[in-house]
Design an enzyme around this catalytic site. Structure first.
Site, PDB file in Angstrom:
ATOM      1  CE  LYS A 196      -1.288  40.219 -34.692  1.00 18.32           C
ATOM      2  NZ  LYS A 196      -0.105  40.771 -35.303  1.00 18.32           N
TER       3      LYS A 196
ATOM      4  CD  GLU B 142      -6.975  37.993 -42.393  1.00 14.19           C
ATOM      5  OE1 GLU B 142      -6.205  38.965 -42.342  1.00 14.19           O
ATOM      6  OE2 GLU B 142      -7.857  37.802 -41.556  1.00 14.19           O
TER       7      GLU B 142
END
Length: 172
Positions: free
Chosen positions: A45, A79
């Site tokens: 991330k 996504e």
């Protein structure tokens, strides 16, 4: 001196998003693809959202209220910007298995589904699966469970948040 920690606290704009939770969100599939996992691991991330931002700019140039849902380099559903996606067909949940950040809220949906007898599994999905879905919803830490009601100008299901999405939202 030891390690330094910086915490930035920003209130979530939940009141501003109330309409989206109630009525759903429009999405579009841009031409911009998600960076390949062989180039930058989606498991990390990071704050490198450049391709997600470019995708969002493309979508917003023709649909200002829509969010972008990206495909990977092979054309599989991936996504959105800061969100995972679930497709609902005949009461079963499907979410992409790879090339995504494995979100905490996504994992929570799988756990809730298992606890409450809702079939759920990972599966390779394409844009066609979005168009043919009964329902679609996105998950994110900041947004929770968000119903998606239109894809590329076409209604998903009946164009309103569906019963499975609403059930998952209630369980969450």
């Amino acid at each position: 001196t030891g390690p330094q920690v910086i915490v930035d606290c920003t209130p979530l704009p939940l009141a501003a998003r109330a309409r989206q939770f109630r009525d759903g969100i429009d999405v579009a599939v841009p031409s911009v693809r998600r960076v390949a996992p062989s180039e930058v691991s989606p498991r990390a991330k990071t704050h490198n959202y450049l391709n997600l931002i470019l995708a969002d700019k493309e979508v917003k140039s023709h649909s200002p209220q829509a969010w972008s849902l990206l495909l990977d380099e092979r054309g599989n559903l991936c996504e959105g910007i800061g969100s995972n996606v679930f497709v609902v067909r005949r009461g079963e949940l499907f979410s992409p298995p790879e090339g995504i950040l494995m979100g905490i809220t996504r994992q929570t949906v799988f756990e809730l589904a298992a606890e409450h007898g809702i079939p759920a599994r990972e599966a390779q999905l394409t844009a066609y699966d979005l168009y043919a879905a009964d329902e679609v919803f996105a998950t994110s830490t900041a947004g929770g469970i968000m119903p998606l009601v239109e894809i590329d100008g076409r209604p998903i299901g009946n164009g309103k948040p569906g019963p499975v999405s609403e059930r998952i939202h209630g369980l969450y």
